[in-house]
Scaffold this motif. Structure first.
Motif, PDB file in Angstrom:
ATOM      1  N   UNK A  27       0.801  -1.270   0.232  1.00  0.00           N
ATOM      2  CA  UNK A  27       0.244  -0.237   0.350  1.00  0.00           C
ATOM      3  C   UNK A  27       0.803   1.354  -0.129  1.00  0.00           C
ATOM      4  N   UNK A  28       0.453   1.999  -0.712  1.00  0.00           N
ATOM      5  CA  UNK A  28       1.171   3.218  -0.798  1.00  0.00           C
ATOM      6  C   UNK A  28       0.786   4.196   0.643  1.00  0.00           C
ATOM      7  N   UNK A  29       1.726   4.950   1.119  1.00  0.00           N
ATOM      8  CA  UNK A  29       1.662   5.912   2.081  1.00  0.00           C
ATOM      9  C   UNK A  29       1.794   7.575   1.192  1.00  0.00           C
TER      10      UNK A  29
ATOM     11  N   UNK B   7       8.203   2.701 -10.077  1.00  0.00           N
ATOM     12  CA  UNK B   7       7.350   2.781 -10.469  1.00  0.00           C
ATOM     13  C   UNK B   7       6.560   1.586 -10.459  1.00  0.00           C
ATOM     14  N   UNK B   8       7.251   0.959  -9.588  1.00  0.00           N
ATOM     15  CA  UNK B   8       6.409  -0.446  -8.837  1.00  0.00           C
ATOM     16  C   UNK B   8       5.581  -0.591  -7.869  1.00  0.00           C
TER      17      UNK B   8
ATOM     18  N   UNK C 114      -1.878  -0.911  -3.731  1.00  0.00           N
ATOM     19  CA  UNK C 114      -3.025  -0.301  -3.198  1.00  0.00           C
ATOM     20  C   UNK C 114      -2.897   1.336  -3.074  1.00  0.00           C
ATOM     21  N   UNK C 115      -3.170   2.134  -3.572  1.00  0.00           N
ATOM     22  CA  UNK C 115      -3.889   3.625  -3.205  1.00  0.00           C
ATOM     23  C   UNK C 115      -4.027   3.787  -2.976  1.00  0.00           C
ATOM     24  N   UNK C 116      -4.351   4.790  -2.262  1.00  0.00           N
ATOM     25  CA  UNK C 116      -5.756   5.851  -1.687  1.00  0.00           C
ATOM     26  C   UNK C 116      -5.874   6.924  -2.234  1.00  0.00           C
ATOM     27  N   UNK C 117      -7.009   7.086  -2.840  1.00  0.00           N
ATOM     28  CA  UNK C 117      -7.279   8.056  -3.060  1.00  0.00           C
ATOM     29  C   UNK C 117      -6.888   9.464  -3.320  1.00  0.00           C
ATOM     30  N   UNK C 118      -7.163   9.425  -2.016  1.00  0.00           N
ATOM     31  CA  UNK C 118      -5.952  10.926  -2.011  1.00  0.00           C
ATOM     32  C   UNK C 118      -4.994  11.298  -1.945  1.00  0.00           C
ATOM     33  N   UNK C 119      -3.831  10.203  -2.685  1.00  0.00           N
ATOM     34  CA  UNK C 119      -2.674  10.166  -2.990  1.00  0.00           C
ATOM     35  C   UNK C 119      -2.164  10.085  -4.313  1.00  0.00           C
TER      36      UNK C 119
END
Length: 336
Positions: free
Chosen positions: A34-36, A75-76, A81-86
């Motif tokens: 997941x993206x932070x 790029x990976x 999983x990226x939260x919409x705001x990010x």
């Protein structure tokens, strides 16, 4: 573009040819599931740091290898999983990093890698409607095409970058008019080149630095005069009066700080070449010696190429004291 299609295109871009081989030379860091926010900020910091290294040292050495590893990891994250705001911030940061890595590849003459990376940067920017970063990617695509001997494509790419110019800042538009000018000059279109430079000058005069994005921090008076001076250089070699080109290139040389060593060297080498062509070999010799010393501190195949051009132009003054020595030093010092 749907996300599935975009990610498929991303995989194709990153897997193409020797680029994947270069990226696989070192173990890749594990991709987060997941993206932070800190991940996005890390990519932005990497882009800024690598760009400063590229400007200072050139892109043909350790800078490029480090940049490729950073981009592979960044790029990976597009598959995580990226939260919409990010999401907008992530794609924009990856686009920015891709332009930096592409610029390093361009400087190292890895032209196919650079071409793919610039196109990838455009796709990332367009995915989230980031018009400024789209403009930056088209600016670099235009410059590479023109440099490689295809100014017609260079002009088309610059004008594509100017699409919806109302969404761009004065600095971004000025930058793209410079790319237009450089393409037009290579095509021998004197009046159109001068008109493009005039449009760039007008936009540059209206820049309010505080209103510009951080990606345009590099575009100061030194950069503007160097870019426009390069376009005028080509006109001067074709017979246009050289005075304005000489003045702009000298301003760029005098104004660039040490953090932009490569840009200063480009302008100094062009200045020496133009003075040599314009019949001032003594001053050209002085500039050429400094340029040679500066290039020796860089890992830049484009800087080497510019010195090769200086050597070729200097051939007409080969009987002048010191010119033969300069040409021999260029041959022995750089790979032309």
């Amino acid at each position: 573009m749907e996300r599935r299609n975009f990610l498929a295109a991303t995989s194709t871009v990153l897997a193409a040819g020797p680029l994947l081989q270069l990226m696989n030379t070192a173990p890749a860091a594990a991709t987060p599931s997941a993206v932070r926010p800190t991940d996005v900020e890390q990519i932005r910091t990497a882009a800024s740091t690598l760009r400063s290294w590229d400007n200072l040292y050139g892109g043909a050495g350790v800078v490029r290898d480090t940049a490729l590893a950073q981009l592979h990891w960044a790029a990976s994250l597009l598959n995580s999983n990226c939260p919409a705001p990010l999401r907008a911030g992530l794609f924009s940061a990856v686009s920015r990093l891709a332009t930096v890595v592409g610029a390093s590849a361009f400087d190292a003459f890895a032209h196919e890698d650079a071409h793919r990376l610039f196109a990838f940067a455009t796709s990332c920017a367009e995915e989230v409607d980031n018009w400024p970063l789209r403009a930056i990617s088209y600016n670099l695509r235009s410059r590479q095409a023109t440099w490689r001997g295809d100014p017609d494509s260079g002009l088309t790419l610059a004008e594509l970058g100017l699409a919806r110019a109302d969404r761009l800042s004065p600095a971004e538009c000025s930058m793209l008019h410079n790319a237009r000018a450089r393409a037009l000059a290579k095509m021998g279109r004197t009046h159109q080149t001068l008109a493009a430079i005039g449009a760039s000058d007008e936009l540059f005069a209206s820049i309010v630095p505080a209103n510009e994005g951080p990606w345009m921090a590099y575009y100061d008076g030194a950069q503007h005069h160097g870019d426009t001076g390069h376009a005028l250089f080509d006109l001067a070699l074709a017979g246009h009066p050289p005075q304005e080109a000489l003045q702009r290139l000298q301003t760029a040389v005098d104004s660039h700080g040490d953090g932009f060593a490569r840009s200063r060297t480009f302008s100094r080498t062009k200045l020496a070449s133009l003075r040599m062509a314009a019949g001032d070999p003594e001053q050209a010799l002085a500039d050429g010696r400094i340029a040679l010393a500066e290039v020796s501190q860089l890992r830049s195949l484009r800087a080497n190429h510019e010195l090769g051009e200086l050597s070729r132009i200097a051939h007409r003054h080969r009987t002048t004291s010191g010119i033969r020595d300069l040409r021999e030093q260029i041959t022995s010092t750089v790979v032309v």
